[in-house]
Scaffold this motif. Sequence first.
Motif, PDB file in Angstrom:
ATOM      1  N   LEU A  45       7.208  -3.449  -7.486  1.00 54.84           N
ATOM      2  CA  LEU A  45       5.576  -3.873  -7.147  1.00 54.84           C
ATOM      3  C   LEU A  45       4.939  -4.069  -8.256  1.00 54.84           C
ATOM      4  O   LEU A  45       5.090  -3.871  -9.687  1.00 54.84           O
ATOM      5  N   GLN A  74      -0.405  -3.869  -6.700  1.00 55.67           N
ATOM      6  CA  GLN A  74       0.096  -3.315  -5.642  1.00 55.67           C
ATOM      7  C   GLN A  74       0.106  -1.758  -5.616  1.00 55.67           C
ATOM      8  O   GLN A  74      -0.158  -0.946  -4.758  1.00 55.67           O
ATOM      9  N   LYS A  75       0.618  -1.317  -6.849  1.00 57.27           N
ATOM     10  CA  LYS A  75       0.848   0.241  -7.264  1.00 57.27           C
ATOM     11  C   LYS A  75      -0.744   0.780  -7.205  1.00 57.27           C
ATOM     12  O   LYS A  75      -0.920   1.907  -6.456  1.00 57.27           O
ATOM     13  N   VAL A 112      -1.954   1.139  -3.498  1.00 57.86           N
ATOM     14  CA  VAL A 112      -1.186   2.029  -2.678  1.00 57.86           C
ATOM     15  C   VAL A 112      -1.530   3.309  -3.239  1.00 57.86           C
ATOM     16  O   VAL A 112      -1.759   4.190  -2.212  1.00 57.86           O
ATOM     17  N   LYS A 133       0.279  -8.087   0.655  1.00 58.39           N
ATOM     18  CA  LYS A 133      -0.381  -6.777   1.430  1.00 58.39           C
ATOM     19  C   LYS A 133       0.529  -6.316   2.346  1.00 58.39           C
ATOM     20  O   LYS A 133       0.540  -4.890   2.514  1.00 58.39           O
ATOM     21  N   VAL A 180       2.521  -3.276   0.999  1.00 54.90           N
ATOM     22  CA  VAL A 180       1.784  -2.150   0.811  1.00 54.90           C
ATOM     23  C   VAL A 180       1.399  -1.463   2.232  1.00 54.90           C
ATOM     24  O   VAL A 180       1.559  -0.188   2.264  1.00 54.90           O
TER      25      VAL A 180
END
Length: 679
Positions: free
Chosen positions: A255, A259-260, A263, A288, A291
């Motif tokens: 990721l 993204q991390k 999340v 996306k 995610v």
Amino acid sequence: MTHQLSDAVASLSGVGPAKQKGLAGLGINTIADLLTYYPFRYDDLQVKDVNEIADQEKVTLKGTVASEPVLARFGRKKNRLNFRLLIEHDVYMVTFFNQPYLMKQITTGQPIAVYGKWDAKRSSLTGMKIINPNNADEAFGSIYPASKAVKQTTIRKLIKQAYDDYADAITDIMPAPLVDKYRLLPRRQMIHDMHFPPSQEASAAARRSATYEEFLLFQMQMQALKQEDAATNGIAIHYNNDRLKAFIKTLPFELTHAQKRVVNEICLDLKSPKHMNRLLQGDVGSGKTIVAAIVMYAAITAGYQAALMAPTEILAEQHANNLAKVFAATDVNVALLTGSTKPAARKTLLAALAAGEIDLLIGTHALIQEGVNYHRLGLVITDEQHRFGVNQRAAFRQKGGQPDALAMTATPIPRTLAITAYGEMDVSEIDELPAGRQPIQTTWVRSNQANNALDFVRQQINAGSQAYVVTPLIEESETLDVKNAEALSANLQDYFGPQIKVGLLHGRLKPEEKDAQMAAFKAGDIQVLVSTTVIEVGVDVKNATIMMIYDADRFGLAQLHQLRGRVGRGSKASFCILVADPKNQQGIERMQIMTQTTNGFILAQKDLELRGAGDVLGVKQSGMPEFKVGDPIADLTVLQVAQQDAHAIVQQPDWQAKPEYQALAQYLKVKLAMVGTLD
Ligand code: ADP
Ligand code: MG
């Protein structure tokens, strides 16, 4: 019996079951819906100065008939009526095709006004009709979004009929203090002037009032949801962190940091007992969907169901296919529900859903229809949030439980704007693309150079790539779109010859035909896919490296950006070719900025600066919610003011009981009660 705006449209004479169904397809169920089904534009029948007319523009010319009209027949049944029109000292040719009966209305030496399409090269007008400029009803031609089932003329007729029968039932809903403050029109006059404006000024005034009304009602609904959120508890979703981590490890890539981060933001909301109401923004291709998959998985590990709603069947199906793969190695049970799910399959599916055997349900509006009952719905995600109405969130609530809500939107808009436009949601942003992406090179050519561009496309295809070719959607005429797209695909097939296969995708195809075209394109059996904008969102074919867009100046920047985002998804270099002959400076600037940046945030900002109302095709894909009248970009300040006003209203204790807000409160109550029965 008294007439009420909540009466069904079927109470109008001439509306039988078939017409009723067609109208429902346009979102028109009641008289109120019909009366607020506003024109999306007016054919401007105002008389214009010849020097100010662009080529192919529709205008009215007023002058004197300078020659006897001549009727010429050609072909078997065709004919052409010609006469000369004198305007000041210049003479112009006017031609009517296949309307020989107009002969009677054309008398040499008499004044006349003709509405038609201007041909700048020939200095001539192709006449559409002869108008009487003194007649107010004729001076503006309201144009409504129509469909195959309900034609333009039918809509006009019904609206006229509804207005005549129900005008007395139209009462004011805007609070008096705001009516005074903004000098809003009485609602009856506003509705009248939206449909039948006696002048351009009246039309502008009506639109101004209607925009404010629409925005205030929208913001009031947002405030109502927010108050409900504050007053009740949501659910605390205690997901299994170890399983979640293990799942993330199974993904074929690492990721991105962004993204991390998002999340984590979403997972914190899931754990908390407060309602999650969050917007996830990220540029096209920022990842996306994965995610969404991760956070849905989280909810599922806690024993909840998740739902993912997309605006079109194509998108829903694609999500279903992708997510089935993503979850292949897990015990997550994924299902798809759309309008074309067969009754028998639907029945089985709904039973499994209610029994909790389905963990993740993906689909279209079908997800919130009556009869769809969830076992334990914990998380709802909407993709392309701006395509849905205000009510969809409330509708999910009525499905029971207090599911957390995450909305994804593919066109990033500035954070402050997002908060205003989406009613004070929390915002997460993925502001980073996965590594290894090739930038997309964008060029703009005029239509007389399109063939050079096609030769380039041919080279790329011969080297193993695939291409999308897009032609714009013309809102008032689905038939014309299909014709355009069909003609273009035939031309391209001719041009490229038999070695290259050209496919065609448009809104009129049956779902299985669309699927077949998409599948053939994905499989590489088709190299060029001609399409109307039905492919605009989400479609993911990594081998497609060319996006060629005809009449590109008819699209807004955000929409062009979306289309361009369909390529550059693999590791090959990608190209976007815009074919356009913009008619004004603004159009030229839009093409230029597209060639200069691929950053969605910069484009969104530029869109705000450049957009004038009505010169591009709606606000679709702008990342902003879609409204019927108001343009959230061009009328942004009105949207902001409406937000403040709505906020101020609900702050007043017991505001519903105050006389000045009764009509508004009543209106909202009825509206909320109808949620879920509408879609
Ligand atoms: P979006 O929905 O934001 O437009 P997608 O979720 O469709 O983007 O992702 C675009 C493509 O990038 C997909 O093929 C996806 O598998 C891939 N992808 C997503 N995240 C990453 C990542 N971190 N690294 C590499 N590829 C990724
Ligand atoms: Mg996506």
